[in-house]
Enzyme design. Structure first.
Site, PDB file in Angstrom:
ATOM      1  N   ASN A 130      -7.371  -0.232  13.880  1.00 24.31           N
ATOM      2  CA  ASN A 130      -8.784  -0.466  13.557  1.00 24.31           C
ATOM      3  C   ASN A 130      -8.986  -1.793  12.828  1.00 24.31           C
ATOM      4  O   ASN A 130     -10.059  -2.048  12.288  1.00 24.31           O
ATOM      5  CB  ASN A 130      -9.316   0.685  12.692  1.00 24.31           C
ATOM      6  CG  ASN A 130      -8.449   0.905  11.455  1.00 24.31           C
ATOM      7  OD1 ASN A 130      -7.525   0.135  11.197  1.00 24.31           O
ATOM      8  ND2 ASN A 130      -8.747   1.950  10.704  1.00 24.31           N
ATOM      9  N   ASP A 138       0.828  -1.208   0.000  1.00 28.43           N
ATOM     10  CA  ASP A 138       0.000   0.000   0.000  1.00 28.43           C
ATOM     11  C   ASP A 138       0.857   1.252   0.000  1.00 28.43           C
ATOM     12  O   ASP A 138       2.072   1.183   0.170  1.00 28.43           O
ATOM     13  CB  ASP A 138      -0.941  -0.005   1.216  1.00 28.43           C
ATOM     14  CG  ASP A 138      -0.186  -0.147   2.546  1.00 28.43           C
ATOM     15  OD1 ASP A 138       1.047  -0.186   2.543  1.00 28.43           O
ATOM     16  OD2 ASP A 138      -0.854  -0.216   3.594  1.00 28.43           O
ATOM     17  N   GLU A 191      -9.651  -0.690   4.842  1.00 25.97           N
ATOM     18  CA  GLU A 191     -10.196  -0.084   6.054  1.00 25.97           C
ATOM     19  C   GLU A 191     -11.499  -0.786   6.471  1.00 25.97           C
ATOM     20  O   GLU A 191     -12.093  -1.522   5.665  1.00 25.97           O
ATOM     21  CB  GLU A 191     -10.469   1.405   5.790  1.00 25.97           C
ATOM     22  CG  GLU A 191      -9.228   2.217   5.412  1.00 25.97           C
ATOM     23  CD  GLU A 191      -8.326   2.538   6.597  1.00 25.97           C
ATOM     24  OE1 GLU A 191      -8.212   1.726   7.537  1.00 25.97           O
ATOM     25  OE2 GLU A 191      -7.710   3.613   6.584  1.00 25.97           O
ATOM     26  N   HIS A 223      -7.286  -2.731  10.111  1.00 25.77           N
ATOM     27  CA  HIS A 223      -7.034  -2.704   8.664  1.00 25.77           C
ATOM     28  C   HIS A 223      -5.796  -3.514   8.309  1.00 25.77           C
ATOM     29  O   HIS A 223      -4.898  -3.697   9.111  1.00 25.77           O
ATOM     30  CB  HIS A 223      -6.958  -1.266   8.121  1.00 25.77           C
ATOM     31  CG  HIS A 223      -5.701  -0.512   8.398  1.00 25.77           C
ATOM     32  ND1 HIS A 223      -5.593   0.849   8.208  1.00 25.77           N
ATOM     33  CD2 HIS A 223      -4.482  -0.890   8.844  1.00 25.77           C
ATOM     34  CE1 HIS A 223      -4.375   1.252   8.501  1.00 25.77           C
ATOM     35  NE2 HIS A 223      -3.682   0.218   8.894  1.00 25.77           N
TER      36      HIS A 223
HETATM   37  C1  GLP Z   1      -0.395   1.236   8.237  1.00 26.35           C
HETATM   38  C2  GLP Z   1      -0.202   0.618   6.860  1.00 26.35           C
HETATM   39  C3  GLP Z   1      -0.075  -0.883   6.899  1.00 26.35           C
HETATM   40  C4  GLP Z   1       0.589  -1.318   8.173  1.00 26.35           C
HETATM   41  C5  GLP Z   1      -0.335  -1.004   9.324  1.00 26.35           C
HETATM   42  C6  GLP Z   1       0.286  -1.220  10.676  1.00 26.35           C
HETATM   43  O1  GLP Z   1      -1.268   2.304   8.172  1.00 26.35           O
HETATM   44  N1  GLP Z   1      -1.238   0.981   5.963  1.00 26.35           N
HETATM   45  O2  GLP Z   1       0.623  -1.338   5.777  1.00 26.35           O
HETATM   46  O3  GLP Z   1       0.860  -2.699   8.132  1.00 26.35           O
HETATM   47  O4  GLP Z   1      -0.862   0.309   9.221  1.00 26.35           O
HETATM   48  O5  GLP Z   1       1.309  -0.303  10.888  1.00 26.35           O
HETATM   49  P1  GLP Z   1       2.393  -0.483  12.045  1.00 26.35           P
HETATM   50  O6  GLP Z   1       3.178  -1.693  11.693  1.00 26.35           O
HETATM   51  O7  GLP Z   1       3.242   0.775  11.951  1.00 26.35           O
HETATM   52  O8  GLP Z   1       1.655  -0.614  13.323  1.00 26.35           O
END
Ligand code: GLP
Length: 243
Positions: free
Chosen positions: A136, A67, A143, A138
């Protein structure tokens, strides 16, 4: 579904790195997707070390992005592509032509999606995908309430995602939308690894693993793929039922 729990973030990351090495050894030209974000950072460190010490060779691998924040590209510190180049791709032997990322700054996002679709289709499917999870629930930018039948998406960001986004950037960045592999492509991956660490992820991991499978919690949809492995440190696993 397999659930693997390790005591620390370091041990968890090492375990995942070892499992990724096995995949690459079995199929040297694997197509791999690693999430941006903070969670996989230590895995990347261990993977770099594995190649430096001759335990694996990434030169034939292919990588795709999961993403990106719409409006950002590699020139913004904290974008998904910048994070992964800095922490991983700049240190391994994979030639850049074998790495395909969404350009969040592209004028025509539908063209980005078309090119990504062609890249993935030329490999049939993703061999291994390492996902993090948002607060959340995702995965990528799938989302809450996402349509699980979409293979690629450009979507408005959930308020929680916007709030959490500040942790990635060294300046104020106003993110509104995300471009991402959709749930359909993610679920078609041969091997799905979902990774979480820290007590702040314990509630969402319980909901994702033990709650109803629903697009309200996108990570719960991953349970539809029987090749799902959930990797947790002891803190992220602490709210799971004890059986
Ligand atoms: C982000 C990204 C994801 C990521 C997730 C968790 O917003 N869109 O690709 O895996 O949220 O992020 P983190 O590993 O920093 O907690």
């Amino acid at each position: 579904m397999r659930i693997i729990v390790e005591n620390t973030y370091e041990m968890l990351s090492l375990k995942i790195a070892k499992d990724i090495v096995v995949t690459v050894k079995n199929k040297p030209n694997s197509l791999i997707c690693i999430a941006g974000g903070h969670t996989p950072q230590k895995v990347c460190e261990y993977l770099i070390n594995s190649e430096k010490t001759g335990k694996v060779d990434f030169s034939q691998c292919f990588f795709v992005s999961l993403d990106e924040w719409v409006g950002l590209d590699i020139n913004t510190v904290g974008s998904c592509v910048e994070t992964l180049y800095t922490s991983f791709f700049n240190h391994i032997s994979t030639p850049s032509k074998q790495i395909r990322f969404f350009n969040g700054k592209a004028k025509d996002l539908s063209l980005e999606i078309k090119e990504m679709k062609e890249f993935i289709s030329s490999h049939k499917t993703i061999d291994l995908i390492l996902l993090g999870i948002g607060m959340n629930g995702h995965v990528g930018f799938n989302e809450p309430n996402i349509d699980p039948e979409q293979d690629f998406i450009v979507v408005p960001l959930d308020p929680i995602t916007k709030e959490v986004s500040a942790k990635y950037f060294d300046k104020t960045v106003d993110v509104k939308e995300g471009i991402s592999l959709g749930m359909k492509i993610i679920l078609e991956s041969k091997n799905i690894m979902l990774m979480a660490n820290g007590i702040h992820k314990a509630d969402i991991m319980k909901e994702s693993i033990e709650g109803t499978i629903s697009n309200k919690i996108p990570a719960s949809l991953l349970r539809k793929n029987t090749n799902l492995s959930v990797y947790l440190d002891i803190l992220a696993s602490s709210k799971l039922s004890k059986e």
